[in-house]
Design an enzyme around this catalytic site. Structure first.
Site, mmCIF file in Angstrom:
data_model
loop_
_atom_site.group_PDB
_atom_site.id
_atom_site.type_symbol
_atom_site.label_atom_id
_atom_site.label_comp_id
_atom_site.label_asym_id
_atom_site.label_seq_id
_atom_site.Cartn_x
_atom_site.Cartn_y
_atom_site.Cartn_z
ATOM 1 N N ILE A 190 23.337 4.439 -13.448
ATOM 2 C CA ILE A 190 22.984 5.795 -13.881
ATOM 3 C C ILE A 190 22.660 5.851 -15.376
ATOM 4 O O ILE A 190 21.634 6.403 -15.769
ATOM 5 C CB ILE A 190 24.113 6.800 -13.555
ATOM 6 C CG1 ILE A 190 24.448 6.769 -12.062
ATOM 7 C CG2 ILE A 190 23.743 8.203 -14.028
ATOM 8 C CD1 ILE A 190 23.328 7.242 -11.157
ATOM 9 N N ASP A 224 30.979 8.456 -13.696
ATOM 10 C CA ASP A 224 32.051 8.897 -14.601
ATOM 11 C C ASP A 224 33.379 8.222 -14.301
ATOM 12 O O ASP A 224 34.268 8.191 -15.152
ATOM 13 C CB ASP A 224 32.233 10.422 -14.510
ATOM 14 C CG ASP A 224 31.010 11.156 -15.016
ATOM 15 O OD1 ASP A 224 30.897 12.363 -14.754
ATOM 16 O OD2 ASP A 224 30.154 10.508 -15.647
ATOM 17 N N ARG A 231 19.049 10.481 -23.233
ATOM 18 C CA ARG A 231 19.327 11.482 -22.199
ATOM 19 C C ARG A 231 18.081 12.380 -22.075
ATOM 20 O O ARG A 231 18.028 13.472 -22.582
ATOM 21 C CB ARG A 231 20.550 12.315 -22.548
ATOM 22 C CG ARG A 231 21.824 11.535 -22.735
ATOM 23 C CD ARG A 231 22.412 10.943 -21.480
ATOM 24 N NE ARG A 231 22.901 11.929 -20.547
ATOM 25 C CZ ARG A 231 24.141 12.451 -20.589
ATOM 26 N NH1 ARG A 231 24.950 12.089 -21.546
ATOM 27 N NH2 ARG A 231 24.537 13.330 -19.705
ATOM 28 N N CYS A 245 22.914 10.321 -26.452
ATOM 29 C CA CYS A 245 24.353 10.367 -26.767
ATOM 30 C C CYS A 245 24.881 8.942 -26.637
ATOM 31 O O CYS A 245 24.121 7.988 -26.483
ATOM 32 C CB CYS A 245 25.058 11.317 -25.799
ATOM 33 S SG CYS A 245 25.202 10.618 -24.148
ATOM 34 N N LYS A 251 35.259 20.283 -15.525
ATOM 35 C CA LYS A 251 34.363 20.548 -16.668
ATOM 36 C C LYS A 251 32.923 20.659 -16.196
ATOM 37 O O LYS A 251 32.210 21.605 -16.554
ATOM 38 C CB LYS A 251 34.461 19.406 -17.664
ATOM 39 C CG LYS A 251 33.346 19.345 -18.696
ATOM 40 C CD LYS A 251 33.491 18.230 -19.697
ATOM 41 C CE LYS A 251 32.977 16.926 -19.224
ATOM 42 N NZ LYS A 251 31.505 16.725 -19.333
ATOM 43 N N ASN A 252 32.507 19.744 -15.316
ATOM 44 C CA ASN A 252 31.090 19.676 -14.938
ATOM 45 C C ASN A 252 30.700 20.721 -13.916
ATOM 46 O O ASN A 252 29.539 20.804 -13.524
ATOM 47 C CB ASN A 252 30.737 18.263 -14.458
ATOM 48 C CG ASN A 252 30.813 17.274 -15.612
ATOM 49 O OD1 ASN A 252 30.911 17.661 -16.765
ATOM 50 N ND2 ASN A 252 30.798 15.995 -15.296
ATOM 51 N N ARG A 282 37.046 16.514 -24.854
ATOM 52 C CA ARG A 282 35.913 17.181 -24.202
ATOM 53 C C ARG A 282 36.188 17.360 -22.706
ATOM 54 O O ARG A 282 35.659 18.258 -22.074
ATOM 55 C CB ARG A 282 34.633 16.362 -24.382
ATOM 56 C CG ARG A 282 34.093 16.324 -25.800
ATOM 57 C CD ARG A 282 32.756 15.608 -25.871
ATOM 58 N NE ARG A 282 31.916 16.058 -24.782
ATOM 59 C CZ ARG A 282 31.142 15.246 -24.057
ATOM 60 N NH1 ARG A 282 31.104 13.956 -24.319
ATOM 61 N NH2 ARG A 282 30.403 15.717 -23.072
HETATM 62 C C1 EPZ Z 1 25.901 15.149 -15.389
HETATM 63 O O1 EPZ Z 1 25.107 14.759 -16.498
HETATM 64 C C2 EPZ Z 1 27.338 15.114 -15.886
HETATM 65 N N1 EPZ Z 1 27.498 16.054 -16.999
HETATM 66 C C3 EPZ Z 1 27.676 13.700 -16.345
HETATM 67 O O2 EPZ Z 1 29.054 13.699 -16.720
HETATM 68 C C4 EPZ Z 1 27.488 12.742 -15.165
HETATM 69 O O3 EPZ Z 1 27.749 11.430 -15.594
HETATM 70 C C5 EPZ Z 1 26.046 12.860 -14.645
HETATM 71 O O4 EPZ Z 1 25.759 14.225 -14.300
HETATM 72 C C6 EPZ Z 1 25.818 11.996 -13.415
HETATM 73 O O5 EPZ Z 1 26.698 12.379 -12.412
HETATM 74 C C7 EPZ Z 1 27.629 17.360 -16.738
HETATM 75 O O6 EPZ Z 1 27.592 17.793 -15.597
HETATM 76 C C8 EPZ Z 1 27.830 18.270 -17.922
HETATM 77 P P1 EPZ Z 1 21.824 13.461 -14.644
HETATM 78 P P2 EPZ Z 1 23.495 14.934 -16.417
HETATM 79 O O7 EPZ Z 1 20.777 14.428 -15.064
HETATM 80 O O8 EPZ Z 1 23.165 16.178 -15.702
HETATM 81 C C9 EPZ Z 1 18.333 10.601 -16.034
HETATM 82 C C10 EPZ Z 1 30.908 13.262 -18.073
HETATM 83 O O9 EPZ Z 1 31.436 12.208 -18.465
HETATM 84 N N2 EPZ Z 1 17.567 11.823 -16.307
HETATM 85 O O10 EPZ Z 1 22.256 13.436 -13.211
HETATM 86 O O11 EPZ Z 1 22.941 14.728 -17.766
HETATM 87 C C11 EPZ Z 1 19.464 10.433 -17.039
HETATM 88 O O12 EPZ Z 1 19.001 9.801 -18.213
HETATM 89 C C12 EPZ Z 1 29.404 13.386 -18.085
HETATM 90 O O13 EPZ Z 1 31.530 14.268 -17.648
HETATM 91 C C13 EPZ Z 1 16.195 11.718 -16.562
HETATM 92 O O14 EPZ Z 1 15.632 10.629 -16.582
HETATM 93 O O15 EPZ Z 1 23.135 13.676 -15.523
HETATM 94 C C14 EPZ Z 1 20.445 9.580 -16.282
HETATM 95 O O16 EPZ Z 1 20.046 8.224 -16.396
HETATM 96 C C15 EPZ Z 1 28.714 12.141 -18.606
HETATM 97 N N3 EPZ Z 1 15.496 12.849 -16.819
HETATM 98 C C16 EPZ Z 1 20.254 10.022 -14.821
HETATM 99 O O17 EPZ Z 1 19.000 10.713 -14.782
HETATM 100 C C17 EPZ Z 1 16.085 14.086 -16.808
HETATM 101 O O18 EPZ Z 1 15.380 15.099 -17.026
HETATM 102 C C18 EPZ Z 1 21.328 10.950 -14.287
HETATM 103 O O19 EPZ Z 1 21.380 12.026 -15.158
HETATM 104 C C19 EPZ Z 1 17.468 14.175 -16.538
HETATM 105 C C20 EPZ Z 1 18.181 13.026 -16.287
#
Ligand code: EPZ
Length: 420
Positions: A327, A305, A122, A117, A23-24, A397
């Site tokens: 995370i 995850d 987020r 969420c 998915k990701n 999802r």
């Molecule tokens: C991706 O989310 C995945 N989703 C998530 O999978 C996964 O848990 C996550 O990466 C970490 O590996 C998809 O790929 C669609 P991040 P993403 O930006 O991109 C903070 C699942 O279950 N952050 O790496 O949103 C954020 O709040 C889902 O399949 C900022 O502070 O993750 C988090 O604490 C859940 N500012 C951390 O970074 C930003 O602009 C990691 O988020 C962006 C993120």
């Protein structure tokens, strides 16, 4: 009436299961298809609800989209809009990944602010900074982001290795004139998969999988062709289920290297794990012991995850395991439900202490997020008696044909009610 999963636990899981596409990886690749005035073919793209939401966005933008099983064809020859509808942003907050692609293709983009969420706030500050670094202007207009600008390649340093911000920056940079050097990029395998797809479109991208990704933007692009990588988190979920229920399971269609932070924990907890080219075989014949402390971290660390399903497997056994969720702020919502099944888990902020108990018992439980729901399925498979799991829209999802796959492995699983 929404669906419910009935699981009668205590039966070992034996056999082989092929893991569907990730998915990701599929989500950013579908957004990337918008960048080229042509037709892209994306295979091993599972018809999950998050994928359906992405296809709805592409259709809204004016692409024609065809789906045959897990193969998707996207014709992005003549997009006509540059906004992501509010309803779709609310349905899938990771639609923010379309920002870079829409701005790169159309020169402007509008989307509503993706709210928080179940996992906590987020923020998208890193996405915004990356787009602004490339010359995009972003205005906040009452919960809407309006972006515009001719993009020019730059050096970008991400404050943290955000997966989504890395992907958004890559997609915008492909359309930006000149060279972009993206530093402190996320190193997840899904980023490498995106690079492979972008190259199939004629883009010049290198370094994905490392902390520095270099994109020579502004090149003419054409439709690409790609087979999405196997979903490493779905694979980890199945392996956790075999560890919890006992048995001898092989997951295929996935790169064992992507699973190693998780399979090493399962091996330490007493499972026999054997990896081959595109498969991992796990045998669990005795109660699990605990493992060393598990700290979730960006790849190649332990994936956040996989934290919920692994916690569910380690909740039953003879050891104690410490989890530290680094995370997301609120990724322990499955704990209360596991405790209803007899687990002994205590949470203090980002730390959860899981004391293995001799056995879990079935209960009526409710999923409140995608991987938390997966944890409840894992626990129910290893529990005595019947569990009733609600909130399946979360599971849909990220898991395609889960109940059928588990039945084929010997589980007693029934899904009732009309699909929501
Ligand atoms: C991706 O989310 C995945 N989703 C998530 O999978 C996964 O848990 C996550 O990466 C970490 O590996 C998809 O790929 C669609 P991040 P993403 O930006 O991109 C903070 C699942 O279950 N952050 O790496 O949103 C954020 O709040 C889902 O399949 C900022 O502070 O993750 C988090 O604490 C859940 N500012 C951390 O970074 C930003 O602009 C990691 O988020 C962006 C993120």
């Amino acid at each position: 009436m929404s669906d419910v999963l009935y699981v009668r636990g205590g039966r070992p899981l034996n056999g082989s299961v092929r893991v569907h596409g990730a998915k990701n990886s599929a989500l950013p690749i579908l957004a990337a298809a918008l960048l080229a005035p042509g037709t892209s073919v994306i295979r091993n793209c599972p018809p999950l609800s998050d994928v359906e939401a992405s296809l709805a966005i592409l259709r809204h933008l004016g692409c024609s989209v065809r789906q045959e099983g897990d193969a998707v064809t996207v014709d992005a020859s003549s997009p006509v809009r540059c906004d992501v509808p509010d309803a779709l942003m609310r349905e899938m907050r990771s639609s923010v990944i379309f920002l870079g692609a829409i701005l790169g293709r159309m020169g402007e983009a509008e989307l509503s602010y993706p709210g928080g969420c179940e996992l906590g706030p987020r923020p998208i500050d890193l996405h915004r900074k990356a787009i602004q670094a490339l010359g995009g202007t972003i205005q906040d207009a009452g919960g809407h982001l309006r972006c515009s600008g001719r993009l020019v390649g730059r050096e970008i340093v991400l404050g943290r290795p955000s997966v989504g911000a890395t992907e958004n920056a890559m997609l915008a940079a492909v359309a930006a004139a000149g060279t972009t050097v993206l530093c402190n990029a996320a190193r997840e395998p899904e980023i490498v998969d995106l690079q492979t797809f972008l190259r199939s479109m004629g883009a010049s991208v290198r370094g994905a999988g490392s902390s520095v990704v270099v994109i020579e933007g502004g090149r003419p692009l054409h439709g690409g062709e790609h087979t999405v990588m196997g979903d490493r988190i779905v694979a980890c979920t199945y392996l956790a289920a075999a560890a919890a229920a006992g048995g001898d399971m092989t997951v295929t269609g996935v790169d064992p290297r992507h699973l190693s932070p998780v399979t090493s924990v399962l091996a330490e907890a007493g499972c026999a794990v054997r990896s081959e080219e595109d498969r991992v075989r796990l045998t669990a014949l005795a109660p699990l012991s605990g493992s060393r402390p598990i700290h979730t971290a960006p790849y190649p660390g332990f994936p956040t995850d996989a934290q919920p399903p692994l916690m569910a497997a380690l909740a039953k056994g003879t050891g104690t395991t410490l989890f530290v969720e680094n995370i997301f702020e609120s990724r322990y919502r499955h704990v209360d439900e596991l405790v209803r099944m007899g687990a002994d888990i205590r949470v203090e902020g980002r730390v959860a202490v899981v004391c293995g108990v001799p056995g879990l018992h079935g209960a009526a439980v409710e999923a409140s997020d995608l991987r938390g729901g997966a944890a409840l399925v894992v626990a129910a498979l290893g529990a005595r008696g019947e569990s009733r799991i609600g909130g399946l829209r979360h599971l849909d999802r990220g898991y395609w044909r889960l109940e059928q796959a588990l039945r084929d492995l010997g589980a007693a699983v029934e899904r009732t009610g009309t699909r929501a």
